[in-house]
Design an enzyme around this catalytic site. Structure first.
Site, PDB file in Angstrom:
ATOM      1  N   GLY A   1      38.605  40.693  35.427  1.00 40.85           N
ATOM      2  CA  GLY A   1      38.120  41.547  36.226  1.00 40.85           C
ATOM      3  C   GLY A   1      37.125  41.349  37.067  1.00 40.85           C
ATOM      4  O   GLY A   1      36.390  42.305  37.362  1.00 40.85           O
ATOM      5  N   ALA A   2      37.116  40.016  37.506  1.00 40.97           N
ATOM      6  CA  ALA A   2      36.097  39.749  38.792  1.00 40.97           C
ATOM      7  C   ALA A   2      36.842  39.860  39.938  1.00 40.97           C
ATOM      8  O   ALA A   2      36.015  39.354  41.230  1.00 40.97           O
ATOM      9  CB  ALA A   2      35.462  38.313  38.605  1.00 40.97           C
ATOM     10  N   GLY A   3      37.798  40.296  40.208  1.00 42.28           N
ATOM     11  CA  GLY A   3      38.676  40.325  41.270  1.00 42.28           C
ATOM     12  C   GLY A   3      39.335  39.182  41.932  1.00 42.28           C
ATOM     13  O   GLY A   3      39.725  38.698  42.971  1.00 42.28           O
TER      14      GLY A   3
ATOM     15  N   GLU B   1      53.468  43.852  35.802  1.00 47.18           N
ATOM     16  CA  GLU B   1      52.050  44.640  36.057  1.00 47.18           C
ATOM     17  C   GLU B   1      52.313  46.007  36.342  1.00 47.18           C
ATOM     18  O   GLU B   1      51.601  46.736  35.588  1.00 47.18           O
ATOM     19  CB  GLU B   1      51.434  43.802  37.104  1.00 47.18           C
TER      20      GLU B   1
ATOM     21  N   ASP C   1      48.807  38.692  44.802  1.00 44.96           N
ATOM     22  CA  ASP C   1      48.107  38.144  43.424  1.00 44.96           C
ATOM     23  C   ASP C   1      49.409  36.959  43.034  1.00 44.96           C
ATOM     24  O   ASP C   1      48.937  35.909  43.062  1.00 44.96           O
ATOM     25  CB  ASP C   1      47.608  38.953  42.479  1.00 44.96           C
TER      26      ASP C   1
HETATM   27  P1  ADP Z   1      41.387  40.680  37.710  1.00 43.13           P
HETATM   28  O1  ADP Z   1      43.071  40.227  37.783  1.00 43.13           O
HETATM   29  O2  ADP Z   1      40.863  40.730  38.805  1.00 43.13           O
HETATM   30  O3  ADP Z   1      40.860  39.620  36.735  1.00 43.13           O
HETATM   31  P2  ADP Z   1      42.296  42.839  36.005  1.00 43.13           P
HETATM   32  O4  ADP Z   1      41.757  43.831  35.669  1.00 43.13           O
HETATM   33  O5  ADP Z   1      43.587  42.863  37.133  1.00 43.13           O
HETATM   34  O6  ADP Z   1      41.373  42.019  36.890  1.00 43.13           O
HETATM   35  O7  ADP Z   1      43.002  41.948  35.081  1.00 43.13           O
HETATM   36  C1  ADP Z   1      42.228  41.595  33.962  1.00 43.13           C
HETATM   37  C2  ADP Z   1      43.105  41.787  32.544  1.00 43.13           C
HETATM   38  O8  ADP Z   1      44.077  40.738  32.491  1.00 43.13           O
HETATM   39  C3  ADP Z   1      42.193  41.480  31.389  1.00 43.13           C
HETATM   40  O9  ADP Z   1      41.590  42.779  31.003  1.00 43.13           O
HETATM   41  C4  ADP Z   1      43.251  41.227  30.293  1.00 43.13           C
HETATM   42  O10 ADP Z   1      43.952  42.323  29.987  1.00 43.13           O
HETATM   43  C5  ADP Z   1      44.102  40.256  31.119  1.00 43.13           C
HETATM   44  N1  ADP Z   1      43.716  38.722  31.125  1.00 43.13           N
HETATM   45  C6  ADP Z   1      43.391  37.900  32.034  1.00 43.13           C
HETATM   46  N2  ADP Z   1      43.013  36.664  31.672  1.00 43.13           N
HETATM   47  C7  ADP Z   1      43.187  36.777  30.196  1.00 43.13           C
HETATM   48  C8  ADP Z   1      43.110  35.978  29.129  1.00 43.13           C
HETATM   49  N3  ADP Z   1      42.796  34.577  29.256  1.00 43.13           N
HETATM   50  N4  ADP Z   1      43.287  36.246  27.870  1.00 43.13           N
HETATM   51  C9  ADP Z   1      43.756  37.543  27.575  1.00 43.13           C
HETATM   52  N5  ADP Z   1      44.115  38.338  28.485  1.00 43.13           N
HETATM   53  C10 ADP Z   1      43.553  38.245  29.749  1.00 43.13           C
HETATM   54 MG    MG Z   2      44.602  41.763  38.521  1.00 38.74          MG
END
Ligand code: ADP
Ligand code: MG
Length: 373
Positions: free
Chosen positions: A114-116, A152, A164
């Site tokens: 969730g850090a972009g 997605e 992405d």
């Molecule tokens: P970003 O893609 O910028 O990190 P998103 O909100 O699009 O932010 O995606 C983050 C989401 O992806 C998390 O809330 C989770 O559902 C999933 N995710 C990412 N990495 C993991 C991980 N290592 N284990 C479980 N879920 C993950």
């Molecule tokens: Mg994302």
């Protein structure tokens, strides 16, 4: 303990392999993707790993070392899941029609969520590669990127772009990837900051996306409305910017169009500079992009403005917010021998305002998704 050993502990047998897909940073080209425009991302050294082994009962079981707790089990053919597991399960559903079957998957990651930085696409792409490899299903990477996007979109309910997964699957070390979001065609552009005596800092401003408040969806709607009024399929097609601005009455729409059209030109200019071996000159384009996102597209946030301001005052070549806006990360390009000074200046600016200290990441253009073992 590594993900291979943890797999054996969790599932009681060794994995057949480990696959890894990186996160990404978009060097330039922000809010251009859904306007059918150009983007220029590169892969990060950090990413998501998936240890995996086939199952012969058509069941997909997934667990993440970052999500704690439960193993989620569903038939690959379809079933209901929620939360983080929608990503790997969605990917498996999309690939089911290509002939993949059941599997056990253990997820591990060194990429902040969730850090972009696109941890969601990294998770989808690592899962997709693992399943295709395990079952000997051959899907070309550009197509796998489209399938990840579909997963997605359809299953996680996030209308994300093609950037992405394309960056995660197609990027190579020492390069950025220019992606045309209309055609889906991409090309590699040399980008190795260290070799040019430069450092690219990625800075998590620790300001969350919670402020977004529908801002992203509103910007998309504004762009669509402007394209409609201008009689083009997408803002990418605006060739005569001055003419377009003259014909729009709404000053908000004029600002949005100004950003999207000039941002596409900045991507082309950035590619030209990189191909010419003039990476240091990118700094001015990054700052121009930031000012346009701040003043014309109005998606910047105070911490991002403070980073760009403090960094440029400390002698950095330039910098900009990355991602959709309203929170997230900033990149700063600086001469390598000014990186420390730049970093200190950013930290001081945050401390002076009483903000949480920013986090710095190594943003070295790295290789795309691959099988590790
Ligand atoms: P970003 O893609 O910028 O990190 P998103 O909100 O699009 O932010 O995606 C983050 C989401 O992806 C998390 O809330 C989770 O559902 C999933 N995710 C990412 N990495 C993991 C991980 N290592 N284990 C479980 N879920 C993950
Ligand atoms: Mg994302």
């Amino acid at each position: 303990m590594n993900v291979r050993e943890r797999f054996a502990e969790v599932f009681g047998r060794p994995p057949e392999g480990v696959w890894r897909a990186p996160g990404r940073i978009n060097l330039i080209g922000e809010h251009t993707d859904y306007n059918d425009g150009l983007v220029l991302p590169f892969a990060l050294p950090m990413g998501v790993s998936v240890a995996a082994a086939r199952r012969d009962d058509g069941v997909l079981e997934v667990r993440s070392l970052q999500a704690g707790g439960e193993t989620v089990r569903v038939p690959v053919a379809g079933g209901s899941v929620s939360g983080w597991a929608t990503y790997p399960v969605g990917m498996a559903w999309v690939l089911h029609e290509y002939g993949i079957g059941g599997a056990s998957l253990l997820v591990d990651s060194d990429l902040p969520q969730g850090a972009g930085l696109s941890s969601s696409a990294a998770l989808l792409c690592a899962t997709g590669l693992a399943l295709c490899d395990l079952y000997g299903v051959e899907v070309e990477r550009p197509e796998l990127a489209r399938l990840a996007q579909r997963a997605e979109w359809d299953f996680a309910g996030v209308p994300s772009g093609l950037m992405d997964p394309s960056a995660s699957l197609l990027a190579t070390a020492g390069h950025a990837l220019m992606l045309d979001c209309r055609s889906g065609l991409s090309s590699r552009v040399p980008f190795a900051p260290e070799e040019a005596g430069l450092t690219l800092l990625a800075i998590d401003t620790r300001a969350g996306h919670t402020l977004a408040d529908g801002g992203y969806a509103r910007r998309r709607a504004e762009c669509e409305r402007a394209a409609g009024l201008l009689g083009v399929a997408a803002l990418r097609d605006v060739k005569d910017l001055a003419g377009a601005l003259g014909s729009l009455r709404d000053p908000v729409l004029r600002r949005r169009v100004q950003h999207v059209v000039t941002e596409n030109h900045r991507v082309e200019a950035a590619v030209g500079l990189l191909r010419a071996g003039a990476a240091a000159e990118l700094g001015a384009l990054l700052t121009a992009s930031h000012l346009s996102l701040r003043d014309q597209f109005e998606v910047s946030w105070p911490q991002a403005d403070a980073v760009v301001d403090a960094a440029t005052r400390a002698g950095a070549r330039g910098g900009r917010m990355v991602g959709g806006g309203f929170g997230g990360s900033v990149i700063v390009l600086t001469a390598a021998d000014r990186a420390e000074r730049t970093r200190a200046a950013v930290e001081e600016a945050f401390a002076a305002r009483g903000w949480a200290a920013p986090a710095f990441l190594a943003a070295t253009p790295s290789q795309g998704a691959r099988r590790l073992a």
